[in-house]
Design an enzyme around this catalytic site. Structure first.
Site, PDB file in Angstrom:
ATOM      1  N   ILE A  82       0.831  -1.204   0.000  1.00 41.47           N
ATOM      2  CA  ILE A  82       0.000   0.000   0.000  1.00 41.47           C
ATOM      3  C   ILE A  82       0.866   1.255   0.000  1.00 41.47           C
ATOM      4  CG2 ILE A  82      -1.910   1.196   1.103  1.00 41.47           C
ATOM      5  CD1 ILE A  82      -2.512  -1.695   0.187  1.00 41.47           C
ATOM      6  N   LYS A  83       0.707   2.070  -1.037  1.00 44.64           N
ATOM      7  CA  LYS A  83       1.414   3.355  -1.092  1.00 44.64           C
ATOM      8  C   LYS A  83       0.635   4.387  -0.287  1.00 44.64           C
ATOM      9  CE  LYS A  83       3.581   4.916  -4.803  1.00 44.64           C
ATOM     10  NZ  LYS A  83       3.825   5.315  -6.219  1.00 44.64           N
ATOM     11  N   ILE A  84       1.330   5.003   0.637  1.00 45.67           N
ATOM     12  CA  ILE A  84       0.735   5.982   1.541  1.00 45.67           C
ATOM     13  C   ILE A  84       1.524   7.285   1.432  1.00 45.67           C
ATOM     14  CG2 ILE A  84       0.231   6.531   3.954  1.00 45.67           C
ATOM     15  CD1 ILE A  84      -1.411   4.209   3.194  1.00 45.67           C
TER      16      ILE A  84
END
EC number: 2.2.1.2
Length: 218
Positions: A82-84
């Protein structure tokens, strides 16, 4: 050093995988929208091709929204990361997701200080944007080197993904620094193969082989 492709184009990913040199993929909403693909379906298709880390970015900016989206995306495949975004809510979300065993990639990092926060929160990966930093100050590689040094000093387990890569020298310089991963557009990956002396050498070999075959016929 691992090589990731920064793309959502399936044909580019297939080529990289067939070459045997692509270890993962990074995407973002912009890249997927350019392909005209449904977001979650395209992420699944990429995971099926790569069998390695595939970064998919949340679009929410608040803590609750990011965590909710992340949990949904993580259900797509074991390979999803997950890119945050690097924000206070983003770092809070990374801490929560890391505790749940969900892999994260903190993106839009432009300083060593931000990279420290990502590592402290337990991010799996951190993505310093080299090219965009160069656009501002020509200090992209220096920033990257400082992050590598800091992580080595403290033994942080977060892996560094050199992002916003514009040309082969970015790749080489990152490798010399000991960066864990470089993610690059397909066009940059293709350029890594090329050198004028290689082309000249192949041309010369083929000419010599042609002469050899002609001599055999005499």
């Amino acid at each position: 050093m691992k090589i990731f492709l920064d793309t959502a184009n399936l044909e580019e990913i297939k080529k990289g995988v067939e070459w045997g040199i692509v270890d993962g993929v990074t995407t973002n909403p912009t890249l997927i929208s350019k392909e005209g693909a449904e977001f979650k379906q395209r992420v699944k298709e990429i995971c099926d091709l790569v069998k390695g880390p595939v970064s998919a970015e949340v679009v929410s900016l608040d803590y609750e929204g990011m965590v909710r989206e992340a949990r949904e995306l993580a259900q797509i495949s074991e390979y999803v990361v997950i890119k945050i975004p690097m924000t206070p809510d983003g770092i809070k979300a990374v801490k929560t997701l890391s505790a749940e065993g969900i892999k994260t990639n903190v993106t839009l990092v432009f300083s060593p200080a931000q990279a420290i926060l990502a590592a402290k929160a337990g991010a799996t990966y951190v993505s310093p944007f080299v090219g965009r930093m160069d656009d501002l100050s020509n200090d992209g590689m220096r920033m990257l080197g400082e992050i590598v040094e800091i992580y080595n000093n403290y033994g942080f387990e977060t892996e560094i993904i050199a992002a916003s890569i514009r040309h082969p020298m970015h790749v080489v310089e990152a490798a010399l620094m000991g960066v864990d991963i470089v993610t690059m557009p397909f066009a940059v990956l293709e350029k890594l193969f090329k050198h004028p002396m290689t082309d000249l050498g192949i041309e010369r070999f083929m000419e010599d082989w042609k002469k050899y075959l002609e001599n055999l016929k005499k």
